[in-house]
Design an enzyme around this catalytic site. Sequence first.
Site, mmCIF file in Angstrom:
data_model
loop_
_atom_site.group_PDB
_atom_site.id
_atom_site.type_symbol
_atom_site.label_atom_id
_atom_site.label_comp_id
_atom_site.label_asym_id
_atom_site.label_seq_id
_atom_site.Cartn_x
_atom_site.Cartn_y
_atom_site.Cartn_z
ATOM 1 N N ASP A 104 41.397 -24.221 47.693
ATOM 2 C CA ASP A 104 40.184 -25.799 47.657
ATOM 3 C C ASP A 104 40.652 -27.053 48.149
ATOM 4 O O ASP A 104 41.468 -27.695 46.441
ATOM 5 C CB ASP A 104 39.005 -25.120 47.291
ATOM 6 C CG ASP A 104 38.539 -23.612 47.950
ATOM 7 O OD1 ASP A 104 39.592 -23.043 48.429
ATOM 8 O OD2 ASP A 104 37.483 -23.349 47.383
ATOM 9 N N ARG A 105 40.193 -27.838 48.484
ATOM 10 C CA ARG A 105 39.964 -29.422 48.343
ATOM 11 C C ARG A 105 39.470 -29.725 47.632
ATOM 12 O O ARG A 105 40.185 -30.388 46.723
ATOM 13 C CB ARG A 105 39.748 -30.366 49.355
ATOM 14 C CG ARG A 105 39.788 -31.980 50.268
ATOM 15 C CD ARG A 105 38.070 -32.372 50.589
ATOM 16 N NE ARG A 105 38.782 -32.046 52.082
ATOM 17 C CZ ARG A 105 39.413 -32.945 53.128
ATOM 18 N NH1 ARG A 105 39.384 -34.181 52.331
ATOM 19 N NH2 ARG A 105 39.580 -32.636 54.195
#
Length: 326
Positions: A153-154
Site C-alpha cells: 500500500d502507498r
Amino acid sequence: MLINHINMIEVKINENDANQRFDRFLRKYLQNAPLSLIQKNIRKKNFKINDKRAKKDDFVKNGDIITMYIKDEDYKKWVRKKEFKASDFDLDIIYEDENIIIIDKKSGVLSHAANKNDYGNNIVDQMTSYLYKTNKVNSRDLTFKPSIVNRLDRNTAGLIIGAKNAKALRSLNKAIRQGKINKYYLTIVEGEIHKDFEIDTRISKNENKNMVKEKEDGKRIITKFHPLETKNNFTLLECKLITGKTHQIRYSLNKNSTPIIGDRKYSKSSIDYKKINLNNQALLAYKLEFDFIEDLSYLDKKIFISRQVGMINDIKEEVFYGNLIK
C-alpha cells in the site's frame, strides 16, 4: 487513391521475450490490436514463426524470427508503444544481482502507477529508470519490462522485490504462489496481546472505498501474528503473510479488535496521533526469507531486512511510554 500495401515485418525473439505462447507474445507486442484480429491473422497465416505456419499455442524460443504480413498503418496502430521515459530515481536498494533487485520503499510512495499522473512517482517507474539508465536491463526488449512481484500500500513501508529478466520474473511469481518467499511485517497495535494467534477468513474488496470487508465467498486470507513486546495497552507485533491480499494485515487486526495505530481507514481511535506525528498506519514489510527456488537457488536461506526497522522501534518507544489518549 492511397493504397496501403501489405508489408513483411520481422522481429527477432530474444531471451526475455522467449518461452511464452505465440498468441501471448503477439498480445503484448501488438498491445493495441484486438485479440480477435490477432487470432484471425494467425489462422490466415499472416503471423508466422521462422516463416512457417504457427498455431496460437506454439511457444516462441530465443532466436526465433516472427514474420508479420500486415499493412504498415495497422502495424503502427497496433504495435506496443515504448512506455519508458527517462526519469529520476530515488531508491534505497537493499540487494541487487543479475536477476533481482530488492528495494526499501518509503511510506507515502506508490508501488506502481494508478494513473498517468503518477508517472515517475512510484517504485516501478523509478526502478525501470534506474535499470535502463545504468544499462542493467535491455530497453529494446520487445515485450518484457522490469516488474515487481509484491506490492505494498502507498502508506506501508518496506521491502519490494523486482525482477530484472523474464526468467527471474516467472521463477519469483511461482515461488510466491508456492509460499517459498516468506514475508514478515512489523506493526504496533492498540491492545495487549500475549500469545500467538492466526486470522483465517474471507474478504472482498470495495473498489470505490478502496477497503475490504468480510465475505463468505470472498478470497481467503491467512495471517499469523506473534507478539514481540507489550506495554501500556499497546503491542509490537510480527506478522507473517501466508496469503497476500490487499489490506490483509490491516483488516485482520481490526477484525481482532487490535487495530494498527495510525490506520484511520479501518479504525476510529481515541488516540491523538499528532502527539507522535503519525500520519498513517505503523506498518513495515521488514523481512524477506527465501526458500529454495528453481533457477534462483543461490537465494536459498537468504534473509533481507529493511533499514526502516528503527522507525518502528522509535514509534514503539513513544506509544509504550507516552500518554496518547485525547
